[in-house]
Design a protein around this motif. Sequence first.
Motif, short mmCIF file in Angstrom:
data_model
loop_
_atom_site.label_atom_id
_atom_site.label_comp_id
_atom_site.label_asym_id
_atom_site.label_seq_id
_atom_site.Cartn_x
_atom_site.Cartn_y
_atom_site.Cartn_z
N TYR B 165 0.83 -1.21 0.00
CA TYR B 165 0.00 0.00 0.00
C TYR B 165 0.87 1.26 0.00
O TYR B 165 0.60 2.21 -0.72
N ASN B 171 -2.71 6.84 -7.19
CA ASN B 171 -3.76 6.43 -8.14
C ASN B 171 -3.82 4.92 -8.35
O ASN B 171 -4.70 4.43 -9.05
N ARG B 172 -2.85 4.17 -7.76
CA ARG B 172 -2.88 2.70 -7.95
C ARG B 172 -3.01 1.93 -6.64
O ARG B 172 -2.92 0.71 -6.63
N LYS B 173 -3.21 2.65 -5.55
CA LYS B 173 -3.27 1.97 -4.24
C LYS B 173 -4.39 0.94 -4.20
O LYS B 173 -4.26 -0.11 -3.56
N GLN B 174 -5.48 1.24 -4.91
CA GLN B 174 -6.62 0.33 -4.92
C GLN B 174 -6.24 -1.05 -5.50
O GLN B 174 -6.85 -2.06 -5.16
N ASP B 175 -5.18 -1.06 -6.35
CA ASP B 175 -4.74 -2.32 -6.98
C ASP B 175 -4.09 -3.28 -6.00
O ASP B 175 -3.81 -4.43 -6.34
N VAL B 177 -5.13 -3.56 -2.56
CA VAL B 177 -5.94 -3.76 -1.34
C VAL B 177 -6.42 -5.21 -1.36
O VAL B 177 -7.26 -5.58 -2.17
N GLU B 180 -11.12 -7.83 0.43
CA GLU B 180 -12.20 -7.43 -0.48
C GLU B 180 -13.28 -6.64 0.26
O GLU B 180 -13.59 -6.91 1.41
N PHE B 183 -13.15 -0.94 1.05
CA PHE B 183 -13.42 0.46 0.69
C PHE B 183 -14.70 0.57 -0.15
O PHE B 183 -14.86 1.49 -0.93
N LYS B 184 -15.58 -0.42 0.02
CA LYS B 184 -16.77 -0.47 -0.83
C LYS B 184 -17.66 0.76 -0.61
O LYS B 184 -18.09 1.41 -1.55
N LYS B 187 -13.94 5.51 1.26
CA LYS B 187 -12.51 5.36 1.54
C LYS B 187 -12.15 6.25 2.73
O LYS B 187 -11.63 7.34 2.57
N LYS B 209 -5.98 -9.54 -6.54
CA LYS B 209 -5.01 -8.46 -6.81
C LYS B 209 -3.59 -9.02 -6.96
O LYS B 209 -2.70 -8.33 -7.43
#
Lengths: 219, 218
Positions: B165, B171-175, B177, B180, B183-184, B187, B209
């Motif tokens: 993380y 812009n790529r941190k979500q890739d 995590v 599952e 952060f639905k 965030k 991921k």
Amino acid sequence: MLRKKTKKQFSKTTLESESKLSPLERIKGRLPDLMEADLVFIHNKKGLLRRMLRRVTKSYWDHIALVLFPKNKEKGYFYNLIIEAVDPSGIEIHKLNKYLNNPDKYEIGIKRVPNISEQTRQRILAYMLMNVDAPYYKLSFSKFLFASLSKEYNEEFLGRQRYSCSGFVQKAFYEAAGWAEREHFIFREDFLSPMELQEITTPGDIAKSDKSEWIYNKH
Amino acid sequence: MSWLENRYKNKLEAWCKFEPKLQLADIILVHTKGSFIGWSIRKLTRSYWDHVALVFAIPNPKLQFYNYLVIEANRKGLEVHRIQEYLKNFRHYDIGVKRVPGMDLATRERVLAFMLNQVDQPYDLPRILGFVLRSFDLDVLKNFSNLFVDKNDFICSSFTQKAFYEAFPENRKQDVVFREGIFKRKKTKEAFVELLNYVSPGDIGKSDKAKWLYNERR
């Protein structure tokens, strides 16, 4: 007014930089910038075995480690990392802060071997990492006791006893060096073969050797 | 040779074929046999895996370095070890390997730098108790579980999660995590703390991921 302010600002900056120093640095002074393969000597203030080891080897130092990854903010390394042979687990990687944060228990000194080529330095690093988890030779309390009491036994003992920490450091330099430069990296002065010397080199031998230079807290 | 010995020999042969493909920051998942804590973690997280480590060093023949090293949070704290620790005895361990795709050398080095900065960090053993409390489907116990979490210390999977993380750009941190649905809804800072506190080796094992390279199991 201005002078007062400047004085106040100066003392604030001094205080800030002082607060960044580790407890040992506040006593012995700020550490210089370290490099890979710098030699870190440790004086362990607690423990009878350590005291006997210093007496037998006639040195202020009883343990040695090597700098593995020095602090490098560009690379994102915020700590100096060392590699050392520790009882009982063997060769491990730790932060140098382990020793800097506990001045009641430890004191450290640092030496540097001059004129090491970048390639040799990298090979020393590789040798150190190759030996992670290598086992530790346990030091015998009774043998050190006899050696500290008897001069005759002391000489015989110093020719036989293996030291994991300093042996590892000596081997790292010897094995990493090219054929032509190996003799510059033998720290113990003795009429023995390099193979024998690698095993029995003490932290004191490396501390006393003129093949390396003091850069912090000379003893 | 007995049937069991033959099975371990085949496993070792398969590993030896795979090993040269390892890269820095690959994820090593571990199944520990005969350990009560390992068994408990697997049961609580409903996964085959109970421990996770990261590849820290790979061979470099130019420097005469021929070892694979891993960095992991075990009960003594954050340490570096030879990978042989797991390979020399398949009776006690089974391992799997995953890789986060699309990582360039700079990102891998940032993951490594994060790892190095955490060496000697203590292991957060009480957090395991937090896992136990969270496994009950009661809000009171879930909230109570936070008391057992030390935000500065790690367990193996929270360390791995944080390393990725922190290393990835905003812009790529979500890739990366691995837990599952965290952060639905939103965030928030709380969601991030929740992610770091309760991500388990099982979450990393199950996450899409990171791609499976060796011994896929969930």
